[in-house]
Design an enzyme around this catalytic site. Structure first.
Site, PDB file in Angstrom:
ATOM      1  N   ASP A 127       0.775  -1.183  -0.005  1.00  0.00           N
ATOM      2  CA  ASP A 127       0.016   0.124  -0.016  1.00  0.00           C
ATOM      3  C   ASP A 127       0.793   1.205  -0.057  1.00  0.00           C
ATOM      4  OD1 ASP A 127      -2.548  -0.891   0.028  1.00  0.00           O
ATOM      5  OD2 ASP A 127      -2.687  -0.979   2.238  1.00  0.00           O
TER       6      ASP A 127
HETATM    7  C1  BGC Z   1       0.493   1.520   6.262  1.00  0.00           C
HETATM    8  C2  BGC Z   1       0.135   0.235   5.605  1.00  0.00           C
HETATM    9  C3  BGC Z   1      -1.446   0.146   5.320  1.00  0.00           C
HETATM   10  C4  BGC Z   1      -1.932   1.248   4.631  1.00  0.00           C
HETATM   11  C5  BGC Z   1      -3.449   1.557   4.539  1.00  0.00           C
HETATM   12  C6  BGC Z   1      -0.424   2.677   5.703  1.00  0.00           C
HETATM   13  O1  BGC Z   1      -0.046   3.730   6.356  1.00  0.00           O
HETATM   14  O2  BGC Z   1       1.715   1.635   6.398  1.00  0.00           O
HETATM   15  O3  BGC Z   1       0.629  -1.005   6.200  1.00  0.00           O
HETATM   16  O4  BGC Z   1      -1.648  -0.918   4.473  1.00  0.00           O
HETATM   17  O5  BGC Z   1      -1.611   2.536   5.637  1.00  0.00           O
HETATM   18  O6  BGC Z   1      -4.194   1.046   5.630  1.00  0.00           O
HETATM   19  C1  NOJ Z   2      -1.685  -3.648   5.614  1.00  0.00           C
HETATM   20  C2  NOJ Z   2      -2.872  -3.660   4.847  1.00  0.00           C
HETATM   21  O1  NOJ Z   2      -3.959  -3.944   5.447  1.00  0.00           O
HETATM   22  C3  NOJ Z   2      -2.659  -4.411   3.391  1.00  0.00           C
HETATM   23  O2  NOJ Z   2      -3.591  -4.637   2.773  1.00  0.00           O
HETATM   24  C4  NOJ Z   2      -1.266  -4.104   2.787  1.00  0.00           C
HETATM   25  O3  NOJ Z   2      -1.140  -5.205   1.871  1.00  0.00           O
HETATM   26  C5  NOJ Z   2      -0.239  -4.095   3.794  1.00  0.00           C
HETATM   27  N1  NOJ Z   2      -0.333  -3.554   4.943  1.00  0.00           N
HETATM   28  C6  NOJ Z   2       1.184  -3.668   3.010  1.00  0.00           C
HETATM   29  O4  NOJ Z   2       1.347  -2.570   2.946  1.00  0.00           O
END
Ligand code: BGC
Ligand code: NOJ
Length: 816
Positions: free
Chosen positions: A490
């Site tokens: 993400d």
């Molecule tokens: C986090 C990710 C997460 C994303 C969406 C980010 O701030 O680092 O791990 O998937 O937010 O919730």
């Molecule tokens: C947490 C999110 O829930 C997931 O969808 C994502 O793949 C990982 N973070 C990696 O960024």
């Protein structure tokens, strides 16, 4: 080794013997519609179905101390005021123990000869939780004590509850009856539900106003009424409604008294919301009938005991579906109990509610829940089927997906962004897993529709096709899949170019016309092609099955040409066409995800070996594999959130455990059983007991992240419980390492284990039969089943055919 607690493997419990754990160590209550989280000091909160829209009780995230508010019992024994769970008074206890079990938590506190044992659980089939309390006098003289049960109500919508104070301070309402306090805020208008907190024994007073019970200037550690020794029978009008019951007890030496509280949620049909009240003529009050029914049902201790026994049986039954006998104690307890338990929790809650996830931001995630299914199809086929259909129903007619939906409404939203181009590809993985487990191809013709075109009768098969088409149609200059707002990572935001402080990286930037491409999605696409081939073979459409193999070959070729960097797979091309995750980059030269997915997608050659060797060389640490190296030292506007984190944390070179599992699978696919297991153990929670003061999170469930070597606190974990690591760890160990693989045509036996293992045994239910599989490894190899003996007969190949006669199938497999 771990000063805070230990596993009680036989009881399937984690036993915490010191309340001041490095972080709150939590557990979950509930497995159907009513849920709660509970910490080892009884902190936490409850909700009905949806942690945002139907929150029952308040919890204060990021408070001082952490883990503030919960299911508190206060004890007053002369002048001593204490809690069996230590918090919130933190009065020193003579003995403390917390047992987190499967769907229940039992806390014991003892002080001055009074022992209080409280067991919290949600009875199956009910929308309430039981706090079953046993108070014993272990001393030699009669004791007169007072006990209070306490909760603070949340005004239902958790986001609004935490923000909209100009309204909230005026709307709170309760109704009180003997032994019962009902939370009826907003019931007068559109809500048809209320909550209740009841006592099984007569009370000596109650409070429903926080100001009266706790005080305005006091804290939960010194609530006014408890300090004074008497409730005030307050009725809340606005402000902060609570529920507190006071119970006075006299206990002779050796005497034990049982009682219980019920905290629950009840709903009425719209036309039966109100009944006449008894205080003044014409008064209408909430119809308590649904709550009364539950109270009546759970009136005495024998009913409570039965409900608890039923819950124990439910879990014993579930865990009898898959179990392993193996020498390694970590593998044994994680596989047989805790990993599967965590998988169930992610099925129930996706990423919505934990001590870290506030339950207001992320409902059921499209990519998250599809992956979670991989860990539970064997345990919950019917619920998995429904989840798949619910998820597919949030895919739009252009192939993109709502990134998340609220569990209560099942309506998708874009609150966490949209245009994540990996999203559609997880559906073929979950569907194939479901089909392999169950053989139920009827799911493919179920109608899910599209949220933007409700009239179109799209079936699940249409959604699968659309998902694959989406990737094929959305490719960039190198013919690799476009990344959109991000892929699984993400934080790899190649199109956001965000310079506005605080802006959501996932929502910023325009993806239209961008040419940023993802090699990880390319690998994932190849894996999805294999699943589509399998699905079409199951329904006898060889032409379509073959077409997906052709797509896969093309994509593998594309990766070879444009996704290979010399010693490892590239991660992406950014919006300017520059390489991401290349030796040419100054930082972020190598990323983990594409190494895993290109092998899982089909590479088995020298490139695969080299990619895994590079992963080991550049990314592996004793605590797991970091996401990238070298960590980004500055913010890169063209890469986005990944570069926003301090080095070593989260996606910027943290050990993001979820993706470690893909490397475990890849190593197993390449035959490296020793390496696969070494990686498995590097992130294994149970093994973290050896360094718990550094690791800090619960040693019985996976956490999202462990800080990498670049961080100031290497080895420290964060965000436990709701992570895709749970499902993928179960896939890695059960299908790739232990290698018992459900397939459309039966179980395939293809273990890849450490060469030192002498063997192991699996008992697994599959398609109505029980398989007892013994794997022997007499010559100390890792992989390669050379003999398969099914019910005494040697069979060719390594697949156990489906239609064998007996209900119990005995299998011996020999690696050699
Ligand atoms: C986090 C990710 C997460 C994303 C969406 C980010 O701030 O680092 O791990 O998937 O937010 O919730
Ligand atoms: C947490 C999110 O829930 C997931 O969808 C994502 O793949 C990982 N973070 C990696 O960024």
């Amino acid at each position: 080794m771990n000063p805070y607690g230990h596993f009680d493997d036989a009881a399937r419990e984690y036993v915490i013997t010191r309340p001041d754990t490095p972080l709150p160590w939590i557990n979950y209550l509930g497995c159907e519609d009513y849920f709660g989280i509970i910490s080892n000091t009884a902190g936490g909160y409850s909700f009905y179905r949806d942690a945002r829209l139907r929150r029952l009780t308040r919890y204060r995230y990021n408070d001082v101390p952490l883990d503030s508010n919960g299911r508190y019992l206060y004890i007053r024994d002369n002048d001593a005021v204490w809690n069996p769970g230590w918090k919130p008074t933190r009065a020193k206890l003579d003995r403390y123990e917390c047992r987190h079990g499967l769907g229940y938590t039992q806390i014991t506190g003892e002080k001055n000869g009074i022992e209080v044992v409280v067991r919290y659980f949600v009875p199956l089939g009910q929308t309430c939780e039981v706090w079953e309390v046993r108070v014993s006098n272990r001393g030699s003289s009669t004791k007169t004590i007072k006990l209070w049960g306490f909760v603070e109500w949340c005004l239902w919508e958790a986001m609004d509850d935490a923000a909209n104070f100009q309204r909230n301070y005026s709307v709170g309402e309760v109704e009180v009856e003997p032994q019962a306090i009902y939370h009826v805020t907003e019931y007068r208008e559109r809500r048809n539900h209320f909550a209740y907190f009841t006592s099984s024994v007569p009370t000596a007073g109650f409070d429903s106003s926080r100001n009266a019970f706790v005080g305005v200037h006091e804290g939960l550690d010194t609530p006014k009424a408890v300090m004074a020794g008497q409730c005030t029978n307050s009725i809340a009008h606005g402000w902060q409604p609570i529920a507190a019951h006071q119970i006075n007890l006299e206990l002779k030496p050796g005497q034990e008294q049982r009682l219980h509280f019920l905290l629950g949620y009840a709903e009425n049909p719209q036309d039966r919301k109100f009944v006449p009240g008894w205080v003044r003529p014409g008064q209408l009050v909430a119809n308590k009938a649904p709550a009364d029914k539950v109270r009546e049902l759970l009136k005495d201790s024998s009913a409570i005991d039965e409900a608890f026994a039923a819950l124990r049986a439910y879990w014993a039954d579930l865990l009898s579906i898959y179990s392993v006998e193996v020498d390694d104690p970590h593998v044994r307890r994680m596989v047989n109990v805790w990993n599967q338990y965590q998988c169930m929790t992610t099925l129930n809650l996706s990423r919505s509610a934990s001590g870290f996830e506030s339950g207001i931001g992320r409902g059921m995630g499209y990519r998250d829940s599809n992956q979670d299914l991989l860990g539970v199809v064997h345990l919950q086929p019917a619920r998995s089927r429904q989840r798949i259909l619910d998820l597919a129903a949030t895919q739009l007619s252009d192939g993109t997906c709502f990134h998340q939906y609220q569990p209560l409404t099942k309506k998708g939203n874009r609150d966490a962004g949209s245009g994540f181009n990996d999203d559609p590809l997880w559906l073929p993985l979950s569907v194939y897993a479901y089909l392999s487990e169950t053989g139920d191809t009827s799911i493919l013709t179920e109608r899910c529709g599209y949220p933007d075109k409700p009239q179109t009768p799209a079936t699940l098969m249409d959604h699968l096709q659309l998902s694959m088409q989406y990737t094929l149609a959305n490719r960039g200059p190198h013919s690799l899949p476009l990344i959109g707002h991000a892929d699984w990572n993400d934080c790899l935001n190649l199109n956001c170019f965000s310079t506005t402080p605080g802006e959501s990286f996932q929502c910023a930037g325009d993806i239209g016309g961008s040419s940023a491409e993802s090699v990880m999605i390319a690998g994932l696409f190849c894996a999805a092609c294999d699943r589509m081939t399998g699905i079409y073979e199951m329904i006898n459409q060889p032409g379509k099955a073959a077409a997906f193999q052709a797509h896969k070959r093309d994509m593998l070729k594309t990766i070879e040409q444009h996704g290979w960097d010399g010693d490892w797979f590239l991660r992406a091309y950014d919006a300017h066409g520059n390489k991401v995750g290349s030796a040419q980059c100054e930082e972020g030269k190598i990323y983990i995800e594409s190494q895993g997915w290109c092998v899982l997608g089909g590479f088995r050659d020298e490139k695969a070996s080299l990619a895994l060797a590079s992963t080991k060389k550049h990314l592996a640490t004793p605590n797991g594999i970091v996401l990238l190296q070298p960590a980004y030292s500055t913010y890169h506007v063209e890469l986005g959130e990944v570069t926003s984190y301090p080095p070593g944390y989260k996606e910027n070179a943290g050990i993001f455990t979820h993706n470690n599992t893909w490397i475990q699978c890849a190593e197993a696919l390449m035959g490296n059983g020793d390496q696969a297991m070494a990686y498995y153990l590097a992130i294994c929670p149970s093994k973290k007991q050896e360094q718990i003061d550094i690791y800090r999170c619960e040693p019985y469930v996976y956490s999202q992240m462990t800080a990498g070597p670049d961080a100031a606190t290497p080895g420290e974990a964060k965000n436990s419980w709701l992570t895709g690591t749970a499902a993928w760890s179960f896939v890695a160990i059960s299908q790739y390492i232990l290698g018992i693989i459900p397939s459309p045509n039966g179980l395939v036996v293809d273990p890849c284990i450490p060469s030192s293992w002498k063997g192991f045994k699996i008992q697994r239910k599959f398609r109505g039969k029980t398989y007892k599989i013994e794997v022997k490894n007499p010559s100390g190899k890792s992989r390669g089943v050379k003999r398969l003996i099914i019910d005494g007969k040697e069979t060719r190949g390594n697949r156990i055919p489906l239609n064998l006669g007996a209900d119990i199938v005995n299998v011996v497999a020999e690696i050699g």
